[in-house]
Write an enzyme that holds these catalytic residues in place. Structure first.
Site, PDB file in Angstrom:
ATOM      1  N   PHE A  18       0.805  -1.225   0.000  1.00  0.00           N
ATOM      2  CA  PHE A  18       0.000   0.000   0.000  1.00  0.00           C
ATOM      3  C   PHE A  18       0.837   1.273   0.000  1.00  0.00           C
ATOM      4  O   PHE A  18       0.345   2.345  -0.341  1.00  0.00           O
ATOM      5  CB  PHE A  18      -0.932   0.024   1.229  1.00  0.00           C
ATOM      6  N   GLU A  24      -4.919  -3.934  -2.052  1.00  0.00           N
ATOM      7  CA  GLU A  24      -6.362  -3.640  -2.013  1.00  0.00           C
ATOM      8  C   GLU A  24      -6.640  -2.371  -1.218  1.00  0.00           C
ATOM      9  O   GLU A  24      -7.737  -1.819  -1.286  1.00  0.00           O
ATOM     10  CB  GLU A  24      -7.148  -4.837  -1.437  1.00  0.00           C
ATOM     11  N   CYS A  46       9.750   1.495   3.688  1.00  0.00           N
ATOM     12  CA  CYS A  46      10.642   0.395   4.081  1.00  0.00           C
ATOM     13  C   CYS A  46      12.064   0.904   4.286  1.00  0.00           C
ATOM     14  O   CYS A  46      12.911   0.187   4.786  1.00  0.00           O
ATOM     15  CB  CYS A  46      10.615  -0.700   3.025  1.00  0.00           C
ATOM     16  N   GLU A  95       9.016  -4.471  13.216  1.00  0.00           N
ATOM     17  CA  GLU A  95       8.713  -3.351  12.310  1.00  0.00           C
ATOM     18  C   GLU A  95       7.464  -2.629  12.816  1.00  0.00           C
ATOM     19  O   GLU A  95       6.383  -3.214  12.874  1.00  0.00           O
ATOM     20  CB  GLU A  95       8.484  -3.865  10.885  1.00  0.00           C
TER      21      GLU A  95
END
Ligand code: NAD
Length: 484
Positions: free
Chosen positions: A149, A176, A281, A375
């Site tokens: 996303f 999605e 990231c 994370e």
């Protein structure tokens, strides 16, 4: 609902599959943008059929012809920069300037793809009198790309220009949560002259991803997303003997030494952990403070306090993500960590129904705490204090991830020492977000990437092509008979 229900894009045509749909929410306002279909296996089948039908004619074109589509596509990305940025910002929640930077990066990777005819020329050599060996790059065939996303425009563009210029056909399965940008890219590719069936989109979630991994008509799969899913996709697609490149999550460490330039370090670290609301990231997650760097931490806190959600910082993707982030902060606090900047209760005028977390700096975190190891994927910086560089390296090396790491220092020798020892694929000196620019490739190590090679740049050529080695002998007068 602001936009009509999202369609799939198969064989150059938009089509609405029957069946279940999911809501797509603008995370800055909480309002409904559109609905995205959870496509059935039948839709995937149609996309594979369209891609397989179109690919041979596309492959048959010389690369110099295929690349012409991407010169036009790059121009279209630039011409539509504002509109594309707006769409990214709406569906993802990042600021317009962050969204525009994403579109700019898409144009940059497309520019790289336009140079591929120069890079992919094969080699030829006379290996024996009258006998020549040559090698050529041949497309893999039909490839599928599954995307996350957080960069709805850029991550699809990490793969599609290179993969398509190199002669493959593609099926994209966008996130999605952010499916709108992908469909706009499909329209621009068509406008640029891409033949029908070379780029297809099948929307959905887990079911379509599993179908992609299992489908015998798909030759290669690239994935970008969390490590949990990257491992599943890598193992499942490889079990069907496909080539797979799966990029996973990250836990990036910035090592700050006492001799670092205070202003530059503070502004770079702050920008790194708050950019895109920490949902990158490559975002800084852990700052390892070596020795006395309090003067830098003070400046860092001032920088962080000047970053205001809803003004110069965007939202988190969903309420679920927001809750996950806040839970990490709560837990760290209850375990004795100290909050220097607290973004948990941020109020955003006009964004009362959106999902916001402000910049948060958590100090005196211990290495074993969840916030130090997992994370968080939000605008949260964890500070671990150590006495020596060796201790800092021990912490960085112990992380299972390996996307990015950076060191902040004025000493060239110390920078080299640290960079040689960190276990990450993308490293930086005095840079908070060490993303390699083209033609250098993008990809981490360890649990941040499964498979061989990187997803962009020169290193991606191996993934998108197969090498054909041909040995040729024509002239009998050369009397070369050792190869029959
Ligand atoms: P995600 O793993 O939840 O989803 C990624 C894709 O996988 C989506 O298309 C989703 O539909 C699909 N998916 C989700 N669950 C699945 C399942 N159980 N089985 C099969 N498919 C499934 O990731 P996300 O939340 O969309 O994105 C954020 C993550 O992506 C972070 O971990 C971030 O670090 C990572 N990321 C990594 C890079 C990189 O280059 N290494 C780049 C961007 C994002």
């Amino acid at each position: 609902m602001k936009y009509p229900e999202i369609t799939n894009f198969i064989g150059g045509k938009e089509s609405s599959p029957a069946g279940q749909t999911l809501e797509v929410i603008n995370p800055s306002t909480g309002s409904l943008l559109t609905r995205v279909p959870l496509s059935s296996p039948k839709e995937l089948e149609r996309a594979v059929t369209a891609a397989k039908k179109a690919q041979p004619a596309w492959q048959a074109l010389p690369v110099k012809e295929r690349v012409q589509v991407f010169f036009r596509y790059k121009n279209l990305l630039e011409m539509h920069r504002d509109e594309l940025s707006e769409l990214v910002s709406e569906e993802n929640g990042k600021t317009i300037s962050e969204a525009a930077a994403e579109v700019d990066k898409s144009a940059e990777v497309t520019e790289f793809a336009c140079s591929l005819p120069q890079l992919t020329a094969g080699e030829i050599e006379e290996v024996s009198r009258g006998v020549e060996c040559m090698e050529q790059r041949v497309p893999v065939g039909v490839v599928a790309c599954i995307t996350p996303f957080n960069f709805p425009n850029m991550v699809p563009n990490w793969t599609l220009p290179n993969a398509l210029v190199l002669g493959n056909a593609m099926i994209l399965k966008p996130s999605e949560q952010t499916p709108l940008s992908a469909n706009r890219l499909a329209q621009l590719l068509q406008e640029a002259g891409l033949p029908k069936g070379i780029f297809n989109i099948v929307h959905g979630s887990r079911g379509i991803v599993e179908g992609i991994c299992d489908h015998p008509g798909i030759d290669g799969v690239s994935f970008v997303g969390s490590t949990r899913v990257a491992k599943i996709v890598y193992a499942r697609a490889a079990s069907h003997h496909k080539r797979v490149l799966a990029l996973g999550g990250a836990k990036n460490h910035l090592i700050v030494l006492p001799d670092a330039n205070p202003e530059m370090t503070a502004s770079n670290v702050a920008a790194s952990f708050t950019g895109c609301a920490g949902q990158r990231c490559m975002a800084a997650s852990v700052m390892i403070a070596v020795g006395d760097v309090n003067h830098i931490i003070e400046k860092l806190c001032s920088e962080a306090r000047a970053i205001i959600p809803g003004v110069n910082m965007g939202s988190i993707i969903s309420q679920t993500s927001k809750e996950r982030i806040v839970n990490y902060i709560n837990q760290a606090e209850s375990e004795g960590a100290k909050l220097l900047v607290d973004g948990r209760d941020v109020q955003v005028p006009g964004g009362e129904n959106g999902f916001f977390v402000g910049p948060t700096i958590v100090d005196h975190v211990k290495p074993g705490m969840s916030i130090a190891c997992e994370e968080v994927f939000g605008p949260v910086l964890t500070i671990l204090r150590v006495k020596t560089v060796d201790e800092a390296l021990e912490i960085e090396n112990a992380s299972p991830y390996g996307n990015a790491a950076a060191v902040f220092t004025q000493s060239g020798g110390m920078a080299k020492f640290v960079i040689e020892r960190v276990s990450a694929g993308m490293t930086g000196v005095n840079i908070g977000v060490p993303v390699p620019r083209e033609p250098f490739s993008f990809g981490g190590w360890n649990d941040s990437r499964f498979g061989v090679g990187d997803i962009t740049g020169k290193s991606s050529l191996e993934f998108w092509t197969k090498l054909k080695k041909t040995t040729v002998k024509w002239n009998p007068e050369a009397k070369t008979n050792w190869m029959s």
